[in-house]
Design an enzyme around this catalytic site. Structure first.
Site, PDB file in Angstrom:
ATOM      1  N   GLU A 276       9.836   7.212 -17.135  1.00  0.00           N
ATOM      2  CA  GLU A 276       8.507   7.776 -17.410  1.00  0.00           C
ATOM      3  C   GLU A 276       8.027   7.421 -18.816  1.00  0.00           C
ATOM      4  O   GLU A 276       6.865   7.060 -19.023  1.00  0.00           O
ATOM      5  CB  GLU A 276       8.534   9.298 -17.245  1.00  0.00           C
ATOM      6  CG  GLU A 276       8.695   9.722 -15.805  1.00  0.00           C
ATOM      7  CD  GLU A 276       8.802  11.241 -15.655  1.00  0.00           C
ATOM      8  OE1 GLU A 276       8.143  11.774 -14.774  1.00  0.00           O
ATOM      9  OE2 GLU A 276       9.533  11.880 -16.433  1.00  0.00           O
TER      10      GLU A 276
ATOM     11  N   LYS B 133      16.142  20.758 -11.847  1.00  0.00           N
ATOM     12  CA  LYS B 133      15.478  19.494 -12.136  1.00  0.00           C
ATOM     13  C   LYS B 133      16.365  18.468 -12.838  1.00  0.00           C
ATOM     14  O   LYS B 133      17.186  18.796 -13.669  1.00  0.00           O
ATOM     15  CB  LYS B 133      14.237  19.723 -13.018  1.00  0.00           C
ATOM     16  CG  LYS B 133      13.089  20.413 -12.324  1.00  0.00           C
ATOM     17  CD  LYS B 133      12.528  19.615 -11.156  1.00  0.00           C
ATOM     18  CE  LYS B 133      11.772  18.369 -11.575  1.00  0.00           C
ATOM     19  NZ  LYS B 133      10.426  18.683 -12.054  1.00  0.00           N
TER      20      LYS B 133
ATOM     21  N   HIS C  49       0.836  -1.224   0.000  1.00  0.00           N
ATOM     22  CA  HIS C  49       0.000   0.000   0.000  1.00  0.00           C
ATOM     23  C   HIS C  49       0.867   1.270   0.000  1.00  0.00           C
ATOM     24  O   HIS C  49       0.426   2.297   0.515  1.00  0.00           O
ATOM     25  CB  HIS C  49      -0.951   0.033   1.197  1.00  0.00           C
ATOM     26  CG  HIS C  49      -1.660  -1.258   1.441  1.00  0.00           C
ATOM     27  ND1 HIS C  49      -2.859  -1.567   0.840  1.00  0.00           N
ATOM     28  CD2 HIS C  49      -1.313  -2.340   2.183  1.00  0.00           C
ATOM     29  CE1 HIS C  49      -3.235  -2.791   1.231  1.00  0.00           C
ATOM     30  NE2 HIS C  49      -2.315  -3.284   2.036  1.00  0.00           N
TER      31      HIS C  49
ATOM     32  N   SER D 135      14.919  20.434 -16.841  1.00  0.00           N
ATOM     33  CA  SER D 135      13.717  21.178 -17.179  1.00  0.00           C
ATOM     34  C   SER D 135      14.139  22.450 -17.894  1.00  0.00           C
ATOM     35  O   SER D 135      15.169  23.038 -17.570  1.00  0.00           O
ATOM     36  CB  SER D 135      12.943  21.520 -15.907  1.00  0.00           C
ATOM     37  OG  SER D 135      12.126  22.647 -16.116  1.00  0.00           O
TER      38      SER D 135
END
Ligand code: ARG
Length: 456
Positions: free
Chosen positions: A289, A282, A155, A276
Site C-alpha cells: 500500500e 487484521k 476487467h 490494526s
C-alpha cells in the site's frame, strides 16, 4: 560577508537568508562537489592558470574537508547558502589567497550542474542495481512455483487460466524496461558541463577534455548556455522513476488483492505487514500500500520539475535551485521501495491450492472450446457465437460449463465430440499455449531461463 558580497553594501535579512538557502537539501552533494573541485584544480595547474603548489595544497585541504563532513564535523549554516559555498569558504579560511584561486574559470552555475550530474550518475547506477535484485526476487518466486495455475483477469473478471510464473514474469519485463530507461537516461547525464562558467564559458585557457577524462565522463557539453540552463536529464530521471513507480503500484495492487480474504492467493510474511490498533484480526499489506501511495510522490516530483523549467528564459535562473528537492525525493523514494520490495517478494507464501481451486472455473476455458472449433474449420466468429450460446444454455439451466453432457453441448455446438468435454481442464488449457510469449509450461520455462541467464 558572503563570497559573492563584493558589490553589496547592506547585509541580508535573516528571513531572506532562510528563504534562499539550499544547504539543508544540497549538502548531500558534498562528495561530488569535492570530486569536481579536485579535477578542476588539477586542470588549472596543468594549464598554468594557478601554481602547482597551490593546486596541491587545495587538494589536500579538500580531502580534509571531505573527511570533516564525513565525520559530521562541518557546521552547516544558512548564511553560506549552499554546499559549494560551505566547502569553498572552509577552504579559504584555511588557505587564504591560495584557496581563493580554486574558483578561477568556474561559476556556481556550471559547478552545480556538474555536481548534480556526478551525483545522479552514481544514484542511477545504484537504482538500476536495485531493480535487478527486484527482478531476481520475482524470477526466483516464479521458478519456485512454475507449475502453479491461477485465473488470469481482464476487467478484474475471470478471463483465461495462466501460470502464476507467467504473471510474475510480466512484471519482470516491465522492470526491465524501467532499468533500460534509467540506463539510457544515464547516457545523457554522463556529459561534463564544467567550463561553461556562468553561461559564456571562460576567457582563461582551460582544458575541459582533461576534466572530462579525470571525472570519467563520456564527453563534454557542446554549448555553455545549454549546459547551465537545462535540467532535462533530471526530468528524464524523474519520468523514468514515475513509470517505475506506476509498475510497482500495479504489482502492489495485485498483491493487495491476492492477499485479501476474497482471493487468498498469497500470504505476506508478518514482517511486511502491520496489524490494526482496533481490529485484532487484521494483517494489512502495508508495504504494498505504501509503495502504491509513494508513487503519487514520484508523479508529483515529475510534474514539479517540468513546471519548474517551463517558463525559464536562458540561461541559469535561481528557480533551478528548486530542482534538487523533487529530484532527490524521487531518488530516495525509489531507493526506499527497492529496499523493502524484494525481501517482501522473497518471503511471501503462495497458496497454490487456492489459486488452482479458482482456476478450475470452467468458464475460464470457454475460449479454448471456440479455438477447438477453429481447428475443425469453423470460422472464429461463428465458433465464438456457438460457445456463447452454450454459456447461455448453461446459465438458463443452472449448470456449469463442465457439467453438460455431450448431447447437451451438441445442441449449440453440433461439431462437438467427446474430446470437447476434456477441454475444461486448466492444466490442458495452459499446456496448449506453447507459442513464444505464451503461458505454456515450456514457453514459461524458456522465459525463466532467459531471465536467469540475464540476471545472473
Ligand atoms: N545553490 C544554487 C543552486 O542550487 C547554486 C547556484 C547558484 N548560482 C547563482 N548564480 N546564485 O542552483
Amino acid at each position: 560577508m558572503a563570497l559573492w558580497g563584493g558589490r553589496f553594501s547592506e547585509t541580508g535579512r535573516q528571513e531572506l537568508t532562510e528563504f534562499s538557502e539550499s544547504i539543508s537539501f544540497d549538502k548531500r552533494l558534498y562528495k561530488h562537489d569535492i570530486m569536481g573541485s579536485k579535477a578542476h584544480v588539477t586542470m588549472l595547474a596543468a594549464q598554468n592558470i594557478i601554481p602547482q603548489s597551490t593546486a596541491d595544497a587545495i587538494k589536500v585541504k579538500l580531502d580534509e574537508i571531505r573527511q570533516m563532513i564525513d565525520d559530521g564535523k562541518m557546521e552547516f549554516s544558512a548564511e553560506l547558502e549552499d554546499i559549494h559555498m560551505h566547502i569553498e569558504s572552509t577552504l579559504i579560511a584555511a588557505l587564504g589567497d591560495e584557496g581563493a584561486r580554486l574558483h578561477s574559470a568556474r561559476s556556481r552555475n556550471d559547478q552545480v550542474a556538474l555536481d548534480i550530474r556526478l551525483y545522479l550518475r552514481d544514484e542511477l547506477e545504484s537504482i538500476i542495481g536495485g531493480i535487478r535484485s527486484f527482478q531476481k526476487a520475482l524470477v526466483d518466486l516464479a521458478e519456485a512455483n512454475k507449475t502453479v495455475i491461477l485465473p488470469g483477469f481482464t476487467h478484474l473478471q475471470h478471463a483465461q487460466v495462466v501460470l502464476f510464473a507467467h504473471h510474475l514474469l510480466a512484471y519482470v519485463e516491465m522492470l526491465d524496461r524501467d532499468a533500460e530507461r534509467l540506463s539510457d537516461c544515464r547516457k545523457r547525464v554522463n556529459v561534463m558541463p564544467l567550463g561553461s562558467g556562468a553561461l559564456a564559458g571562460s576567457t582563461l585557457p582551460i582544458d575541459r577534455e582533461f576534466v572530462c577524462s579525470q571525472l570519467n565522463f563520456e564527453r563534454v557539453t557542446r554549448n555553455s548556455m545549454d549546459a547551465v540552463a537545462d535540467r532535462d536529464f533530471a526530468i528524464e530521471t524523474a519520468s523514468a522513476l514515475a513509470i517505475f513507480g506506476m509498475h510497482v503500484s500495479r504489482l502492489s495492487e495485485d498483491i493487495i488483492l491476492w492477499s485479501s480474504q476474497e482471493f487468498g492467493f498469497i500470504e505476506l510474511a508478518d514482517a511486511f505487514c502491520t496489524g490494526s490498533s482496533l481490529m485484532p484480526q487484521k494483517k494489512n499489506p502495508d508495504v504494498a500500500e505504501l509503495s502504491r501511495g509513494k508513487t503519487a510522490r514520484l508523479y508529483g516530483n515529475l510534474t514539479a520539475l517540468l513546471t519548474l523549467c517551463k517558463g525559464l528564459p536562458l540561461t541559469y535562473n535561481r528557480d533551478l535551485q528548486e530542482d534538487k528537492i523533487p529530484l532527490f525525493d524521487s531518488l530516495d523514494t525509489a531507493h526506499a521501495i527497492l529496499m523493502v520490495y524484494p525481501p517482501m517478494i522473497a518471503t511471501m507464501s503462495v497458496r497454490a491450492d487456492r489459486m488452482r481451486e479458482m482456476a478450475s472455473d470452467p468458464a475460464l476455458m470457454a475460449t479454448d472450446v471456440a479455438e477447438k472449433l477453429v481447428e475443425l474449420g469453423v470460422p472464429f466468429r461463428t465458433a465464438h457465437h456457438r460457445v456463447g450460446s452454450l454459456v447461455k444454455y448453461c446459465r438458463d439451466n443452472n449448470k456449469a460449463l463442465d457439467e453438460v453432457t455431450l448431447a447437451e453441448m451438441q445442441i449449440t455446438i453440433p461439431e462437438a465430440t467427446a474430446e470437447f468435454l476434456q477441454l475444461f481442464d486448466p492444466e490442458v488449457s495452459v499446456g496448449k499455449r506453447e507459442i513464444t510469449g505464451g503461458t505454456g509450461y515450456k514457453a514459461v520455462a524458456k522465459q525463466l531461463e532467459f531471465w536467469q541467464n540475464k540476471l545472473r
